[in-house]
Write a protein that holds these residues in place. Sequence first.
Motif, PDB file in Angstrom:
ATOM      1  N   TYR A 103       0.885  -1.355  -0.089  1.00 47.79           N
ATOM      2  CA  TYR A 103       0.292  -0.308  -0.037  1.00 47.79           C
ATOM      3  C   TYR A 103       1.376   1.209  -0.180  1.00 47.79           C
ATOM      4  O   TYR A 103       0.594   1.865  -0.752  1.00 47.79           O
ATOM      5  CB  TYR A 103      -0.717   0.078   0.945  1.00 47.79           C
ATOM      6  N   GLU A 107      -3.022   4.094   0.970  1.00 49.02           N
ATOM      7  CA  GLU A 107      -4.737   3.645   1.792  1.00 49.02           C
ATOM      8  C   GLU A 107      -5.081   5.307   1.982  1.00 49.02           C
ATOM      9  O   GLU A 107      -6.081   5.782   2.111  1.00 49.02           O
ATOM     10  CB  GLU A 107      -4.452   2.997   3.092  1.00 49.02           C
ATOM     11  N   ARG A 244      -3.564  -0.481  -4.574  1.00 57.84           N
ATOM     12  CA  ARG A 244      -3.133  -2.054  -3.612  1.00 57.84           C
ATOM     13  C   ARG A 244      -1.954  -1.534  -4.863  1.00 57.84           C
ATOM     14  O   ARG A 244      -2.385  -2.064  -6.152  1.00 57.84           O
ATOM     15  CB  ARG A 244      -3.808  -3.078  -3.982  1.00 57.84           C
TER      16      ARG A 244
END
Length: 344
Positions: A103, A107, A244
């Motif tokens: 990540y 995020e 991702r």
Amino acid sequence: MYIQQVLLSIFSSMNGQRSATAALHLLRGKRSGQTIQDVGTFHLHKYFGILPKLSKNTFTNELNQLIDAGWVHINDGQQAIITARGKTVLQQSKEILFNGWYYRGNEHIFFKRLSLVVQTLSHFRAGDYRFMPLQKDEEIQHFVKQFLMGKPYKEDKFKNQFRDELEESIQQLPLDDKHKLTIVLRITGYRLSGWTWQQLAEEFDATELDMQLILIESLHIWLDDLYAKRNQYPFLHQLAAGIRLENVLNDSTKKTADLYYNGYTPEQIAQMRSLKISTIEDHFVEMAMNDIDFPLNQFISEEDTDKARDVMRQTGSKKLKVIRESIPHLSYFQIRLVMATKGG
């Protein structure tokens, strides 16, 4: 304190073989060859880049608290060694579930998208169509506009579907109430401002840095779940698009990988790209870490690979110098490749 638990876990994995500063570089997500090597060698993928703005002063203060508590010892070589007391504390702590390698701060992009969607829908439900967007980032605003376009976002049915998806996805996560509440309380809605880090810290009797880590961990776990259940949570999965990393190699390493798989040697690649051979070797180590089909046998024989792994098991060391003293005919590059691949 959560940051201290994170540091204890990192120092435990490094097993006294790296300096304390190596943990700082890891948390910041430094792209140096040594830090990338540490990620693979000590299996520290989950911590990579979770605190890119962590200051040296903050890190030092947290480290000193660990030392004062008798949980960590710094030896003459500046390596951080977790003590017996520190190991006990770590064993009694809950499992840490970050996923930083995949990540790398993205995020926060997901959470900004989500926050703006929630703010928009809640204001539309209240009949307020002229509110000031919480998120000023034009890319976030553009993404949310594209997300809502074509959806009946002014209808209560859609708002209710989105709300139900949001509530259900959070409720079923394997998180404690503190983690779940942190997600919810940070979101801004109609006439309801998201809580500041200071407010959260006071509410949960923690530091602001700890609360930030709790949110990051919560988002990693949530995103992992959304990717696994894309059909169950289609709206949230759309908001998670591109968050991702599917290819974790950086751009420079990708170029090296492309040239290598097109038949060029490391030496030829270094010459073609006007880079030092050591830089190209760093790229190959990163490739070996991330590609389960990396052709290790093109760089080192299977017999020597087994020898290197045996030395690591017997000595309990992953220091290049220690391994090379036992197998002097191997280069540091070959040893690094063995350490980077599965089984190393």
